[in-house]
Write an enzyme that holds these catalytic residues in place. Structure first.
Site, mmCIF file in Angstrom:
data_model
loop_
_atom_site.group_PDB
_atom_site.id
_atom_site.type_symbol
_atom_site.label_atom_id
_atom_site.label_comp_id
_atom_site.label_asym_id
_atom_site.label_seq_id
_atom_site.Cartn_x
_atom_site.Cartn_y
_atom_site.Cartn_z
ATOM 1 N N PRO A 199 29.603 49.715 54.743
ATOM 2 C CA PRO A 199 30.520 50.278 53.747
ATOM 3 C C PRO A 199 30.231 51.725 53.361
ATOM 4 C CG PRO A 199 29.055 48.642 52.762
ATOM 5 C CD PRO A 199 28.897 48.536 54.236
ATOM 6 N N ASN A 200 31.313 52.442 53.183
ATOM 7 C CA ASN A 200 31.320 53.831 52.689
ATOM 8 C C ASN A 200 30.861 54.860 53.720
ATOM 9 O OD1 ASN A 200 32.192 53.162 49.967
ATOM 10 N ND2 ASN A 200 30.190 52.222 49.741
ATOM 11 N N ARG B 135 31.313 61.821 50.750
ATOM 12 C CA ARG B 135 30.414 61.121 49.817
ATOM 13 C C ARG B 135 29.059 61.833 49.737
ATOM 14 N NH1 ARG B 135 27.440 55.824 52.488
ATOM 15 N NH2 ARG B 135 26.829 55.539 50.327
ATOM 16 N N TYR C 185 23.912 62.673 52.299
ATOM 17 C CA TYR C 185 24.369 62.214 53.617
ATOM 18 C C TYR C 185 24.887 63.328 54.522
ATOM 19 C CZ TYR C 185 23.971 57.726 51.250
ATOM 20 O OH TYR C 185 23.481 56.642 50.569
ATOM 21 N N ASN D 31 23.619 50.305 60.930
ATOM 22 C CA ASN D 31 23.398 50.892 59.610
ATOM 23 C C ASN D 31 24.248 50.062 58.649
ATOM 24 O OD1 ASN D 31 23.248 52.271 57.244
ATOM 25 N ND2 ASN D 31 23.666 54.301 58.113
ATOM 26 N N ALA E 276 25.023 49.811 52.149
ATOM 27 C CA ALA E 276 24.588 49.097 50.939
ATOM 28 C C ALA E 276 24.266 47.627 51.204
ATOM 29 C CB ALA E 276 25.650 49.210 49.856
ATOM 30 N N HIS F 285 20.645 46.059 51.511
ATOM 31 C CA HIS F 285 19.811 45.630 50.393
ATOM 32 C C HIS F 285 20.291 44.353 49.719
ATOM 33 C CE1 HIS F 285 18.726 49.751 51.177
ATOM 34 N NE2 HIS F 285 19.895 50.192 50.751
ATOM 35 N N ASP G 137 21.208 36.785 58.693
ATOM 36 C CA ASP G 137 21.359 35.524 59.432
ATOM 37 C C ASP G 137 22.161 35.715 60.717
ATOM 38 O OD1 ASP G 137 19.882 34.147 57.568
ATOM 39 O OD2 ASP G 137 21.587 33.165 56.605
ATOM 40 N N GLU H 207 17.566 49.121 63.104
ATOM 41 C CA GLU H 207 18.174 49.518 61.829
ATOM 42 C C GLU H 207 18.109 51.041 61.691
ATOM 43 O OE1 GLU H 207 15.585 48.286 58.655
ATOM 44 O OE2 GLU H 207 17.114 48.579 57.103
ATOM 45 N N HIS I 148 19.184 54.377 59.013
ATOM 46 C CA HIS I 148 19.720 54.933 57.767
ATOM 47 C C HIS I 148 19.708 56.444 57.882
ATOM 48 C CE1 HIS I 148 19.713 51.041 55.916
ATOM 49 N NE2 HIS I 148 18.486 50.871 56.379
ATOM 50 N N LEU I 149 20.780 57.064 57.463
ATOM 51 C CA LEU I 149 20.856 58.524 57.505
ATOM 52 C C LEU I 149 19.813 59.131 56.577
ATOM 53 C CD1 LEU I 149 24.723 58.677 57.301
ATOM 54 C CD2 LEU I 149 23.382 59.378 59.285
ATOM 55 N N SER I 150 19.706 58.542 55.386
ATOM 56 C CA SER I 150 18.772 59.061 54.385
ATOM 57 C C SER I 150 17.431 58.326 54.499
ATOM 58 C CB SER I 150 19.352 58.860 52.983
ATOM 59 O OG SER I 150 19.456 57.469 52.692
ATOM 60 N N ARG J 73 13.958 56.672 47.923
ATOM 61 C CA ARG J 73 15.071 56.565 46.973
ATOM 62 C C ARG J 73 14.814 55.446 45.944
ATOM 63 N NH1 ARG J 73 20.584 56.910 50.082
ATOM 64 N NH2 ARG J 73 21.308 57.195 47.923
ATOM 65 N N ARG K 132 16.750 50.065 46.746
ATOM 66 C CA ARG K 132 16.929 50.324 48.193
ATOM 67 C C ARG K 132 15.663 50.006 48.992
ATOM 68 N NH1 ARG K 132 21.902 53.244 48.261
ATOM 69 N NH2 ARG K 132 22.098 54.424 46.332
HETATM 70 C C1 DQA Z 1 22.356 54.276 53.907
HETATM 71 C C2 DQA Z 1 21.376 54.006 52.749
HETATM 72 C C3 DQA Z 1 21.878 52.878 51.870
HETATM 73 O O1 DQA Z 1 20.949 52.636 50.818
HETATM 74 C C4 DQA Z 1 23.209 53.262 51.245
HETATM 75 O O2 DQA Z 1 23.719 52.204 50.476
HETATM 76 C C5 DQA Z 1 24.219 53.724 52.259
HETATM 77 C C6 DQA Z 1 23.761 54.542 53.386
HETATM 78 C C7 DQA Z 1 21.945 55.492 54.746
HETATM 79 O O3 DQA Z 1 22.464 55.623 55.852
HETATM 80 O O4 DQA Z 1 21.115 56.303 54.329
HETATM 81 O O5 DQA Z 1 25.404 53.516 52.103
HETATM 82 O O6 DQA Z 1 22.369 53.143 54.739
#
Ligand code: DQA
Length: 144
Positions: free
Chosen positions: A9-10, A17, A22, A73, A76, A79, A86, A97, A99-101, A106, A110
């Site tokens: 998501p997002n 955003r 990001y 990725n 959200a 977490h 599963d 896995e 994550h951009l950040s 953080r 998270r």
């Molecule tokens: C994220 C980190 C997550 O905590 C956050 O909810 C995201 C992006 C990242 O790519 O850094 O939406 O997965």
């Protein structure tokens, strides 16, 4: 090698955003980046983004018997989602896995990654490059 790149998501809001976290590049730019390095590495890729947990679970299940690995990725849902954990366990495909950040630096909420419990490796804080590192890892992992 066939890899599924899954984004939660997002992430479709990249570029808009929280650019300080990001970056200013769009989701379309991320897709182009993934397609480019996959082309160079000889990887057959499928890229999918959804804001819906169940749709991500469906995409993981659909990868069974079809893909050789998953780069995910979960955003959200990282977490919160036992369902994604599963699903990754159910298909038992090697998953990395991303994550951009750098989530480790953080908020406390998270610091838990459910999806990560089913992943062989995590890259966090490398921006777009994390996806390339993940694909390289899976390529290497498959070869040895
Ligand atoms: C994220 C980190 C997550 O905590 C956050 O909810 C995201 C992006 C990242 O790519 O850094 O939406 O997965």
């Amino acid at each position: 090698m066939k890899l599924l790149f899954l984004n939660g998501p997002n992430l479709n809001m990249l570029g808009i955003r929280e650019p300080d976290i990001y970056g200013r590049q769009t989701y379309a730019a991320l897709e182009n980046f993934i397609r480019d390095f996959c082309g160079q590495m000889g990887i057959d890729c499928e890229i999918y983004q959804s804001n819906h947990e169940g749709a991500l679970v469906d995409a993981i299940q659909a990868a069974y018997g079809k893909m050789d690995g998953i780069v995910i990725n979960p955003a959200a849902y990282t977490h919160t989602s036992v369902a994604i954990l599963d699903a990754l366990k159910a298909v038992s495909l090697p998953a990395v896995e991303v994550h951009l950040s750098d989530v480790s630096k953080r908020e406390d909420f998270r610091q838990v990654s459910y999806a990560g419990m089913a992943c062989v490796k995590t890259y966090a804080g490398y921006g777009f490059d994390g996806y390339r590192l993940a694909a390289e890892y899976l390529l290497e992992h498959a070869e040895h």
